[in-house]
Design a protein around this motif. Structure first.
Motif, PDB file in Angstrom:
ATOM      1  N   MET A   1       0.820  -1.176   0.000  1.00  0.00           N
ATOM      2  CA  MET A   1       0.000   0.000   0.000  1.00  0.00           C
ATOM      3  C   MET A   1       0.869   1.246   0.000  1.00  0.00           C
ATOM      4  SD  MET A   1      -3.113   0.421  -0.217  1.00  0.00           S
ATOM      5  CE  MET A   1      -4.488   1.420   0.120  1.00  0.00           C
ATOM      6  N   GLU A   2       2.067   1.141   0.591  1.00  0.00           N
ATOM      7  CA  GLU A   2       2.977   2.282   0.623  1.00  0.00           C
ATOM      8  C   GLU A   2       3.381   2.684  -0.782  1.00  0.00           C
ATOM      9  OE1 GLU A   2       7.437   3.213   2.209  1.00  0.00           O
ATOM     10  OE2 GLU A   2       6.148   1.994   3.475  1.00  0.00           O
ATOM     11  N   LYS A   3       3.551   1.691  -1.657  1.00  0.00           N
ATOM     12  CA  LYS A   3       3.913   1.963  -3.040  1.00  0.00           C
ATOM     13  C   LYS A   3       2.806   2.768  -3.717  1.00  0.00           C
ATOM     14  CE  LYS A   3       5.283  -0.306  -7.301  1.00  0.00           C
ATOM     15  NZ  LYS A   3       5.444  -1.584  -7.979  1.00  0.00           N
ATOM     16  N   SER A   4       1.554   2.444  -3.434  1.00  0.00           N
ATOM     17  CA  SER A   4       0.424   3.163  -4.009  1.00  0.00           C
ATOM     18  C   SER A   4       0.406   4.601  -3.534  1.00  0.00           C
ATOM     19  CB  SER A   4      -0.892   2.489  -3.628  1.00  0.00           C
ATOM     20  OG  SER A   4      -0.955   1.204  -4.176  1.00  0.00           O
ATOM     21  N   PHE A  58      -5.652   4.854 -10.987  1.00  0.00           N
ATOM     22  CA  PHE A  58      -5.244   4.500  -9.625  1.00  0.00           C
ATOM     23  C   PHE A  58      -6.325   3.636  -8.964  1.00  0.00           C
ATOM     24  CE2 PHE A  58      -5.325   5.671  -5.077  1.00  0.00           C
ATOM     25  CZ  PHE A  58      -4.101   5.170  -4.699  1.00  0.00           C
ATOM     26  N   LEU A  59      -7.594   4.056  -9.094  1.00  0.00           N
ATOM     27  CA  LEU A  59      -8.694   3.284  -8.514  1.00  0.00           C
ATOM     28  C   LEU A  59      -8.802   1.904  -9.153  1.00  0.00           C
ATOM     29  CD1 LEU A  59     -11.607   5.839  -8.054  1.00  0.00           C
ATOM     30  CD2 LEU A  59     -10.161   4.825  -6.298  1.00  0.00           C
ATOM     31  N   GLU A  64      -8.213  -3.931  -8.734  1.00  0.00           N
ATOM     32  CA  GLU A  64      -7.575  -5.182  -9.164  1.00  0.00           C
ATOM     33  C   GLU A  64      -6.850  -5.848  -8.007  1.00  0.00           C
ATOM     34  OE1 GLU A  64      -5.061  -4.622 -12.598  1.00  0.00           O
ATOM     35  OE2 GLU A  64      -6.662  -3.588 -13.681  1.00  0.00           O
ATOM     36  N   GLU A  65      -6.148  -5.050  -7.222  1.00  0.00           N
ATOM     37  CA  GLU A  65      -5.421  -5.594  -6.070  1.00  0.00           C
ATOM     38  C   GLU A  65      -6.400  -6.186  -5.053  1.00  0.00           C
ATOM     39  OE1 GLU A  65      -2.057  -6.758  -4.197  1.00  0.00           O
ATOM     40  OE2 GLU A  65      -2.136  -5.692  -6.094  1.00  0.00           O
ATOM     41  N   TYR A  66      -7.521  -5.491  -4.835  1.00  0.00           N
ATOM     42  CA  TYR A  66      -8.555  -5.980  -3.919  1.00  0.00           C
ATOM     43  C   TYR A  66      -9.090  -7.330  -4.400  1.00  0.00           C
ATOM     44  CZ  TYR A  66     -13.166  -6.499  -1.849  1.00  0.00           C
ATOM     45  OH  TYR A  66     -14.266  -7.000  -1.226  1.00  0.00           O
ATOM     46  N   VAL A  69      -6.523 -10.115  -3.815  1.00  0.00           N
ATOM     47  CA  VAL A  69      -6.457 -10.501  -2.398  1.00  0.00           C
ATOM     48  C   VAL A  69      -7.711 -11.279  -2.010  1.00  0.00           C
ATOM     49  CG1 VAL A  69      -6.454  -9.588  -0.045  1.00  0.00           C
ATOM     50  CG2 VAL A  69      -4.900  -8.635  -1.746  1.00  0.00           C
ATOM     51  N   LYS A  70      -8.862 -10.822  -2.483  1.00  0.00           N
ATOM     52  CA  LYS A  70     -10.123 -11.501  -2.173  1.00  0.00           C
ATOM     53  C   LYS A  70     -10.120 -12.926  -2.728  1.00  0.00           C
ATOM     54  CE  LYS A  70     -14.689 -11.042  -3.827  1.00  0.00           C
ATOM     55  NZ  LYS A  70     -15.693 -10.231  -4.471  1.00  0.00           N
ATOM     56  N   ASP A  71      -9.646 -13.093  -3.966  1.00  0.00           N
ATOM     57  CA  ASP A  71      -9.584 -14.427  -4.565  1.00  0.00           C
ATOM     58  C   ASP A  71      -8.631 -15.336  -3.798  1.00  0.00           C
ATOM     59  OD1 ASP A  71     -11.379 -13.618  -6.492  1.00  0.00           O
ATOM     60  OD2 ASP A  71      -9.862 -13.294  -8.048  1.00  0.00           O
ATOM     61  N   LYS A  72      -7.480 -14.795  -3.413  1.00  0.00           N
ATOM     62  CA  LYS A  72      -6.521 -15.602  -2.648  1.00  0.00           C
ATOM     63  C   LYS A  72      -7.120 -16.007  -1.299  1.00  0.00           C
ATOM     64  CE  LYS A  72      -2.177 -13.948  -4.598  1.00  0.00           C
ATOM     65  NZ  LYS A  72      -0.931 -13.218  -4.334  1.00  0.00           N
ATOM     66  N   ALA A  73      -7.813 -15.076  -0.657  1.00  0.00           N
ATOM     67  CA  ALA A  73      -8.431 -15.384   0.638  1.00  0.00           C
ATOM     68  C   ALA A  73      -9.483 -16.477   0.475  1.00  0.00           C
ATOM     69  CB  ALA A  73      -9.052 -14.127   1.240  1.00  0.00           C
ATOM     70  N   SER A  74     -10.279 -16.388  -0.590  1.00  0.00           N
ATOM     71  CA  SER A  74     -11.292 -17.422  -0.847  1.00  0.00           C
ATOM     72  C   SER A  74     -10.634 -18.779  -1.072  1.00  0.00           C
ATOM     73  CB  SER A  74     -12.133 -17.047  -2.067  1.00  0.00           C
ATOM     74  OG  SER A  74     -12.895 -15.901  -1.810  1.00  0.00           O
ATOM     75  N   ASP A  75      -9.523 -18.771  -1.798  1.00  0.00           N
ATOM     76  CA  ASP A  75      -8.800 -20.021  -2.028  1.00  0.00           C
ATOM     77  C   ASP A  75      -8.281 -20.604  -0.721  1.00  0.00           C
ATOM     78  OD1 ASP A  75      -9.274 -19.739  -4.737  1.00  0.00           O
ATOM     79  OD2 ASP A  75      -7.241 -19.023  -5.207  1.00  0.00           O
ATOM     80  N   TYR A  76      -7.739 -19.743   0.149  1.00  0.00           N
ATOM     81  CA  TYR A  76      -7.230 -20.211   1.434  1.00  0.00           C
ATOM     82  C   TYR A  76      -8.360 -20.777   2.295  1.00  0.00           C
ATOM     83  CZ  TYR A  76      -2.739 -17.944   0.499  1.00  0.00           C
ATOM     84  OH  TYR A  76      -1.541 -17.562  -0.039  1.00  0.00           O
TER      85      TYR A  76
END
Length: 109
Positions: A1-4, A58-59, A64-66, A69-76
């Motif tokens: 997030m710091e990069k953003s 930017f949005l 896309e990042e959200y 992360v959401k897809d990875k969380a669902s996979d986990y």
């Protein structure tokens, strides 16, 4: 997030610098007041459009990042549920095996 945040600050600084430079250039140009106001208005609209475009990009990046992360969380979560079901099924199988062995050893039916 710091990069953003760094990217947003950089883009904001560049756009602000461009706006100030454009305004100063127009103000010191030898034109009529009405022409100068038209140029300032036009450049202001151009800068506003560019800022909107950059902000939307930017949005889109944030969205896309959200989604990633959401897809990875669902996979986990799915993986965790699967492993938990395997663990429960193994436990049930071992409990049944133990019950069968115990019945056989003590002669119960």
């Amino acid at each position: 997030m710091e990069k953003s945040n760094n990217t947003a600050n950089l883009i904001g600084g560049l756009l602000l610098g461009a706006a100030v430079g454009t305004a100063l250039g127009i103000l010191f140009a030898p034109d009529k007041g009405s022409e100068t106001r038209k140029k300032i208005s036009s450049k202001g609209n151009d800068i506003t459009d560019k800022m909107k475009e950059k902000f939307n990009k930017f949005l889109d990046g944030i969205k896309e990042e959200y989604e990633t992360v959401k897809d990875k969380a669902s996979d986990y979560v799915a993986d965790g549920k699967s492993k938990m079901n395997e663990f429960v099924n193994e436990g049930k199988a071992k409990a049944n095996d133990f019950a069968s062995e115990t019945k056989g050893k003590f002669g119960q039916s």
